[in-house]
Design a protein around this motif. Structure first.
Motif, PDB file in Angstrom:
ATOM      1  N   THR A 205      29.254  33.042   0.973  1.00  0.00           N
ATOM      2  CA  THR A 205      29.297  33.735   2.150  1.00  0.00           C
ATOM      3  C   THR A 205      27.887  34.134   2.723  1.00  0.00           C
ATOM      4  N   LEU A 206      26.993  34.625   1.602  1.00  0.00           N
ATOM      5  CA  LEU A 206      25.608  35.184   2.096  1.00  0.00           C
ATOM      6  C   LEU A 206      24.896  33.924   2.247  1.00  0.00           C
ATOM      7  N   ALA A 207      25.084  32.815   1.642  1.00  0.00           N
ATOM      8  CA  ALA A 207      24.195  31.692   1.941  1.00  0.00           C
ATOM      9  C   ALA A 207      24.255  31.253   3.088  1.00  0.00           C
ATOM     10  N   LEU A 208      25.866  30.880   3.434  1.00  0.00           N
ATOM     11  CA  LEU A 208      26.028  30.422   4.911  1.00  0.00           C
ATOM     12  C   LEU A 208      25.661  31.322   6.104  1.00  0.00           C
ATOM     13  N   SER A 209      25.748  32.665   5.624  1.00  0.00           N
ATOM     14  CA  SER A 209      25.377  33.561   6.838  1.00  0.00           C
ATOM     15  C   SER A 209      23.882  33.335   7.123  1.00  0.00           C
ATOM     16  N   SER A 210      23.223  33.225   6.008  1.00  0.00           N
ATOM     17  CA  SER A 210      21.482  33.401   6.151  1.00  0.00           C
ATOM     18  C   SER A 210      21.300  31.953   6.694  1.00  0.00           C
ATOM     19  N   ALA A 211      22.028  30.861   6.523  1.00  0.00           N
ATOM     20  CA  ALA A 211      21.868  29.736   7.046  1.00  0.00           C
ATOM     21  C   ALA A 211      22.044  29.678   8.428  1.00  0.00           C
ATOM     22  N   PHE A 212      23.193  30.238   8.853  1.00  0.00           N
ATOM     23  CA  PHE A 212      23.629  30.368  10.259  1.00  0.00           C
ATOM     24  C   PHE A 212      22.553  31.058  11.129  1.00  0.00           C
ATOM     25  N   LEU A 213      22.110  32.136  10.486  1.00  0.00           N
ATOM     26  CA  LEU A 213      21.043  32.831  11.341  1.00  0.00           C
ATOM     27  C   LEU A 213      19.939  32.132  11.478  1.00  0.00           C
ATOM     28  N   ALA A 214      19.400  31.557  10.178  1.00  0.00           N
ATOM     29  CA  ALA A 214      18.135  30.784  10.357  1.00  0.00           C
ATOM     30  C   ALA A 214      18.114  29.504  11.237  1.00  0.00           C
ATOM     31  N   SER A 215      19.339  29.123  11.364  1.00  0.00           N
ATOM     32  CA  SER A 215      19.408  27.943  12.229  1.00  0.00           C
ATOM     33  C   SER A 215      19.254  28.432  13.754  1.00  0.00           C
ATOM     34  N   ARG A 216      19.661  29.619  14.129  1.00  0.00           N
ATOM     35  CA  ARG A 216      19.360  30.244  15.368  1.00  0.00           C
ATOM     36  C   ARG A 216      17.932  30.363  15.749  1.00  0.00           C
ATOM     37  N   LEU A 217      17.280  30.781  14.445  1.00  0.00           N
ATOM     38  CA  LEU A 217      15.885  31.016  14.500  1.00  0.00           C
ATOM     39  C   LEU A 217      14.785  29.862  14.534  1.00  0.00           C
ATOM     40  N   ASP A 218      15.381  28.669  13.936  1.00  0.00           N
ATOM     41  CA  ASP A 218      14.585  27.742  13.743  1.00  0.00           C
ATOM     42  C   ASP A 218      13.681  27.929  12.475  1.00  0.00           C
ATOM     43  N   SER A 219      14.502  28.772  11.476  1.00  0.00           N
ATOM     44  CA  SER A 219      13.717  29.117  10.488  1.00  0.00           C
ATOM     45  C   SER A 219      14.344  28.682   9.118  1.00  0.00           C
ATOM     46  N   TYR A 220      15.152  27.252   9.158  1.00  0.00           N
ATOM     47  CA  TYR A 220      15.752  27.055   8.199  1.00  0.00           C
ATOM     48  C   TYR A 220      14.806  26.986   6.901  1.00  0.00           C
ATOM     49  N   GLY A 221      13.634  26.358   7.079  1.00  0.00           N
ATOM     50  CA  GLY A 221      12.740  26.021   5.977  1.00  0.00           C
ATOM     51  C   GLY A 221      12.284  27.227   5.103  1.00  0.00           C
ATOM     52  N   ASP A 222      12.590  28.757   6.006  1.00  0.00           N
ATOM     53  CA  ASP A 222      11.955  29.791   5.341  1.00  0.00           C
ATOM     54  C   ASP A 222      13.141  30.004   4.213  1.00  0.00           C
ATOM     55  N   LEU A 223      14.205  29.604   4.272  1.00  0.00           N
ATOM     56  CA  LEU A 223      15.124  30.098   3.403  1.00  0.00           C
ATOM     57  C   LEU A 223      14.850  29.729   1.939  1.00  0.00           C
ATOM     58  N   PRO A 224      15.169  30.478   0.796  1.00  0.00           N
ATOM     59  CA  PRO A 224      15.023  30.074  -0.563  1.00  0.00           C
ATOM     60  C   PRO A 224      15.878  28.685  -0.649  1.00  0.00           C
ATOM     61  N   ALA A 225      15.315  28.097  -1.788  1.00  0.00           N
ATOM     62  CA  ALA A 225      15.839  26.539  -1.840  1.00  0.00           C
ATOM     63  C   ALA A 225      17.268  26.698  -2.191  1.00  0.00           C
TER      64      ALA A 225
END
Length: 352
Positions: A189-209
């Motif tokens: 849940t945390l990973a998907l939520s972070s990925a969703f927010l990152a996708s809205r910010l165009d910051s997907y690459g900033d997330l941990p591997a």
């Protein structure tokens, strides 16, 4: 938890307590205490919480004074499932409809409204599911996340749809999970939520591997579930669709535990869908080969062998036995999963 047993004069205070416990302390004004209706349920997943609310017309405020008194320091990611609402925070304002999502932060003042106070129909019942996350658990800079506060986010497509579908599955099935399984669900849940927010910010690459890997695996699982009826759904097709190598795909599945390969996962899910359809009352007259073809089995013989291997009976025998024992519909429809229990429920993983 339901307002039905609460006297009208106490409903404002009662619902303020519910919101304070599950989201953050707020002040409320109900459009009509006599006709106000509300229900709430919560699933605790460690540091992550998934709550479901339904309620009629109200206004709410989170003031600087309330923040000074108590701040859980949490992000709330809300998915609208029925009716409309609005929210304002940090000089942003969002009008929300079913299928939309919105992010708000307990550490900043906000105000929100719904029903007739928001321009909607009197007495309209709003339904919303909220994923509550610790601010320090979201692997994105807070100043960047702030750009998304009180902005209308798309919950119908891409990562928003995947997260929304995952949360819906939690509501249906998580009550049946063991404690260690709930921990895994919290991480996902945390990973998907972070990925969703990152996708809205165009910051997907900033997330941990690790977060990116969990989100990718869930995207792949969602893709498989939506394409089980396609006979051309193979591990190679899945890998190509997601622009990764077959080896990377295999490693992702190994990492989720259980030892199930990609091909075995596709086969299992197809068999599960066939098993459910074989005993659905409305499909009892459907030829078995058509049920198999609906879920991607080109060969009736291959399907029959695979089904017997897993369930210990041929598809025809399984259907006949289900009808004789009155199980038709129970296996396919209502039997799988338990609905989110009400607040103060006693089932595994539910707040008590």
């Amino acid at each position: 938890m339901s307002s039905e047993a609460v006297p009208a004069r106490d409903r404002t205070e009662w619902y303020q307590d519910v919101i304070a416990q599950e989201v953050a302390p707020t002040r409320l004004m109900l459009a009509d205490t006599d006709s106000f209706r509300a229900e709430a349920a919560v699933l605790e997943l460690g540091r992550v919480r998934v709550s479901r609310f339904s309620y009629t017309s109200l206004l709410s405020w989170r003031t600087p004074e309330l923040i000074r008194r108590s701040d859980p320091e949490r992000y709330s990611l809300a998915f609208m499932t029925q009716s409309t609402m609005w929210i304002s925070q940090r000089r942003s304002h969002a009008e929300l409809f079913a299928g939309d999502a919105v992010l708000f932060d307990s550490s900043h003042p906000f105000d929100a409204g719904t029903g007739s106070m928001a321009g909607g129909p009197d007495g309209a019942l709003v339904r919303v599911v909220i994923v509550s996350l610790p601010r320090d658990a979201v692997s994105l800079p807070p100043d960047r996340v702030d750009r998304l506060l009180a902005r209308r986010l798309d919950g119908r497509t891409g990562m928003g749809a995947i997260l929304g579908q995952f949360v819906t599955a939690l509501e249906t099935h998580a009550g049946d999970c063991l404690p260690h399984e709930l921990e895994q669900l919290a991480d996902t849940t945390l990973a998907l939520s972070s990925a969703f927010l990152a996708s809205r910010l165009d910051s997907y690459g900033d997330l941990p591997a690790e977060t990116r890997a969990r989100a990718l695996l869930e995207r792949i699982n969602s893709f498989i579930d939506h394409n089980l009826g396609d006979p051309a759904l193979t591990p190679r097709a899945v890998a190509e669709r997601h622009h990764i190598s077959l080896r990377s795909l295999y490693l992702l599945f190994q990492g989720q535990g259980g030892g199930e390969s990609v091909a075995a996962s596709i086969r299992r899910r197809r068999l599960e869908r066939c098993r459910a359809d074989l005993v659905r009352p409305e499909l009892l007259a459907a030829p078995i080969h058509s049920v198999a073809a609906r879920w991607g089995f080109n060969s009736a013989a291959v399907f029959g062998r695979a089904f017997r291997e897993v369930y210990g009976a041929s598809p025809r025998e399984y259907r006949r036995q289900a009808v004789l024992t009155g199980a038709a519909g129970a296996v396919a429809g209502g039997g799988a999963g338990t609905q989110l229990r009400a607040l103060h429920g006693t089932s595994k993983g539910v707040a008590s």
